[in-house]
Every structure is written in C-alpha cells, then in structure tokens.
Scaffold this active site. Sequence first.
Site, short mmCIF file in Angstrom:
data_model
loop_
_atom_site.label_atom_id
_atom_site.label_comp_id
_atom_site.label_asym_id
_atom_site.label_seq_id
_atom_site.Cartn_x
_atom_site.Cartn_y
_atom_site.Cartn_z
N GLY A 13 11.54 -7.02 8.64
CA GLY A 13 10.66 -6.26 7.45
C GLY A 13 11.02 -4.77 7.16
N THR A 120 13.52 -8.38 16.01
CA THR A 120 14.96 -7.48 15.85
C THR A 120 15.43 -7.24 17.25
OG1 THR A 120 14.65 -6.99 13.59
CG2 THR A 120 16.13 -5.95 14.51
N ASP A 142 3.23 -2.41 11.37
CA ASP A 142 2.28 -2.85 12.05
C ASP A 142 1.79 -2.45 13.21
OD1 ASP A 142 2.25 -4.94 10.29
OD2 ASP A 142 3.34 -6.39 11.47
N ARG A 177 -20.73 -3.57 -6.10
CA ARG A 177 -20.04 -4.74 -5.55
C ARG A 177 -19.57 -4.58 -4.08
NH1 ARG A 177 -16.07 -4.94 -11.22
NH2 ARG A 177 -17.41 -6.52 -12.25
N MET A 184 -1.66 -5.71 5.66
CA MET A 184 -1.16 -6.49 6.58
C MET A 184 -1.48 -6.20 8.00
SD MET A 184 2.85 -6.46 5.07
CE MET A 184 3.23 -7.17 3.56
N ARG A 186 -0.44 -9.17 11.14
CA ARG A 186 -0.59 -10.77 11.29
C ARG A 186 -1.42 -10.88 12.72
NH1 ARG A 186 3.54 -12.72 8.88
NH2 ARG A 186 3.52 -14.70 10.14
N GLU A 237 -4.85 -9.34 7.40
CA GLU A 237 -4.34 -10.67 6.97
C GLU A 237 -4.33 -11.92 8.13
OE1 GLU A 237 -0.07 -10.57 5.97
OE2 GLU A 237 0.40 -9.53 7.63
N HIS A 288 2.89 -5.72 0.01
CA HIS A 288 4.25 -5.12 0.31
C HIS A 288 4.02 -3.61 -0.40
CE1 HIS A 288 5.27 -9.16 0.93
NE2 HIS A 288 6.11 -8.81 1.83
N ARG A 291 4.60 -1.33 2.51
CA ARG A 291 5.92 -1.16 3.15
C ARG A 291 6.91 -0.47 2.23
NH1 ARG A 291 6.87 -6.74 5.41
NH2 ARG A 291 8.83 -6.61 3.95
O1 F6P Z 1 5.88 -7.23 10.27
C1 F6P Z 1 5.46 -6.37 9.04
C2 F6P Z 1 5.04 -7.18 8.25
O2 F6P Z 1 4.56 -6.44 7.18
C3 F6P Z 1 3.75 -8.30 8.62
O3 F6P Z 1 2.51 -7.51 8.59
C4 F6P Z 1 3.50 -9.15 7.39
O4 F6P Z 1 2.99 -10.39 7.78
C5 F6P Z 1 5.13 -9.38 7.29
O5 F6P Z 1 5.76 -8.08 7.63
C6 F6P Z 1 5.29 -9.96 5.78
O6 F6P Z 1 6.83 -9.81 5.61
P1 F6P Z 1 7.55 -10.76 4.47
O7 F6P Z 1 6.60 -10.89 3.37
O8 F6P Z 1 8.49 -9.45 4.00
O9 F6P Z 1 8.58 -11.44 4.81
#
Ligand code: F6P
Length: 367
Positions: A13, A120, A142, A177, A184, A186, A237, A288, A291
């Site tokens: 990513g 990678t 991350d 609220r 992000m 994971r 997430e 995103h 990113r």
């Molecule tokens: O590894 C980075 C990351 O941003 C994770 O936090 C996220 O789950 C993932 O990439 C999403 O990647 P993509 O949607 O580009 O496949």
Amino acid sequence: MALKKVGILTGGGDCSGLNAVIRAVTRAAIIQYGAKVVGIEGGFEGLISGQTQELTVRRTKDILTLGGTILGTTNKGNPFEYREMEEDGSIKTSDYSDKAVETFNALNLDCLFVVGGEGTLEIGYEFFKKGIPVVGIPKTIDNDLEKTDYTFGFQTAVQVACDAMDRLQTTGRSHHRVMILEVMGRNAGWIALEAGIAGGAHIILIPEIEYKIENVIRKIQFRKKGGSPYSIIMIAEGAKEKGGGTIRTQEAKTRLQGVEKLGGVGFYLAKLIEKQIDLEVRTTVLGHIQRGGSPNSFDRVLGTRLGSFAVDAAAQGKFGTMVALKTPDIVLVNLKDLAGKVRTVSVNSQLIRCAESIGINMGREAM
Ligand code: F6P
C-alpha cells in the site's frame, strides 16, 4: 564497491513519503557515486514485465512534496505466488520469481532497493536468498514494522487522523453526539493511539486490547452525567470486541486481492452504543485519506535519511539488510530478522499508561 547502476521499486500500500525516498535514492546514487538509477514500475510486477523508467535528478526534482509513488505500487503481485484469473473465472497461481531474477540480471543492476512494509520486505528477502543484492527501506502508515522506531508515512497519517478528530470534536460537542472515527490499523493500533491522544479522544479502541462494550458505555455515561453529553471515540479498523472477531466488509479474501479488506467496525460499534444510550451516534471512516497527500516534514526528513543511507549501504555491499531509524541514528538491520513479524502496541507500554492516566478509556476496566 563501485555502484554503476541501481534499481528501486515501491511495493504494498502506498503512503506519504515514498517519493521523498525515490528522490533521495536517485540523488545520492547519482551525486555520490555517479550511478544510473532505474525505477521499476508497479512494485514487483515491474520485475516480471520489465517495465521500468530511468530516474534522474531532473525527473525527481519536484517530487519531494508529492504524495503516492511515481513508480506505482501494488499489494498484489507477489512473484513467488502470482495469481491470475483465467477466462472461466478460476484462479491460476504461478511462480514468476525466476522471470523476475532474469529481468534484474538483464537490467545489469548492482543492487535493488525495495521500499515497502512487512509483506514487501519479506518478498525482498526471498529475492535476496535467490541472489539479488537487496537493501530494504521501511514504509507503512501502520508503523508496525519491527527493528525501526518509525516507518515513514506514519506521522503524516497520524496528523491527518488528528485533524479529523479536531473537526469531530467541534461538531460532536455542538450536537451532543457520540462521534466515532475509524482509522486504519489492521493488527496494530499505532495510528489510533497516537492520533487519539493528539486529538483529545475520550475513548480509544485498538486491536491489541479487546474492548468490552460496557466499559465504553460507562465512560460515555460518566461524561454525560458530568455535564459533557458528547464523546469522541477513535477506533482502529482491526479493533475487536471481547469474545468477538475482526469486522470485515467482505467475508472472505477476494481471490486476486493481496490483503483482506477490513472496515465497518465503527458502524458496528455505533449500533452497540445506540442500543444502550440515549445519544445520537455518528461514524466517520477515514480510509485511504490517511495514505494520500503530501508528507509532513518528519516523513520528508525520515524518507530522505533512509534513502541516502540505503545508497551508502549498497555501496558498501551490505545486502540482505534494511535501513532503520534508531533515534537519533539510521542503522542497518538484517532482513531475515523481520520476516513474518508485526510490531504491535504493547498493552503495558508507557503510551497506553499515559492515555489511561489522563482518563482516556481503552475499552478495558480502567476509566
Ligand atoms: O498496510 C497499510 C494499510 O493501510 C492497512 O492499515 C489497511 O488495512 C490496508 O493498508 C488497506 O489496503 P488497501 O485498501 O490499499 O488494499
């Protein structure tokens, strides 16, 4: 050793700061060693197809501040397990790694700089074992790579998430609220934790600490009774409810996809809260946006330092390595020590103690 021609690819990513690294590698290789620089396009895919471009000082002159990667990237396309869809919809898996080595040799490169995250770099290490002189450069928003204090891209993502928190604070307070921000992360909650602290979150939920919904509710009630009928929640997430699993937008991994898609945990949490508390709940998924865009100054400097150091490492023949930040220095570590490892937030770390000590609820007992 004399560096005559070097190659660079970006994989996985994307994140902010990739172009700062490409620029630094290009400039250091040309200015320090008089080498030629080849950009391999589309991550390892470019090593299979042979799609490349020449990188020069002029070509990289305006890219320091540019988001993304001018070389392109993918988080699919592992040459060792390359998946393609056949006409009948079935998936064929092939090993194109020999083809990639052939391309590398045909390009006459002295070294391959592999810029990427854990996946990678693991592929980079496999190519090193096949004889390609690899130097790795750590990237990921991350921040979950072992052996480096920070990966570039992380600080910019934290700033983006923090800016979003600032905005949610004002609208959440105006409307009374509960505002949830899903970011992000994971397996590791670094972005949620740092941006949550920076943005004044009242509750931060990360993958490393399974949350109990009653603890979340208790915190929101506590604030309401105390005269603050609004709460701001930061959730990664990959956060999981105690006894529950990861929330996915799709049940299974898409067949050609590199990583499983997560997402939706913010909406899941909203439903749980709405059932138990008389406050409106709204969820924002930052996705995103974390990113893309221009790197902040920290990531520009880190990317430049890593790129420049990687070129020196290659000139000294130090392959099978990754450049890393060990504050205040840049050092070399072995790629083999990284394989398959993800650096998560330690649940007993000072960062978490700090959050809880100022009243941030992490979904566990402490208020
Ligand atoms: O590894 C980075 C990351 O941003 C994770 O936090 C996220 O789950 C993932 O990439 C999403 O990647 P993509 O949607 O580009 O496949």
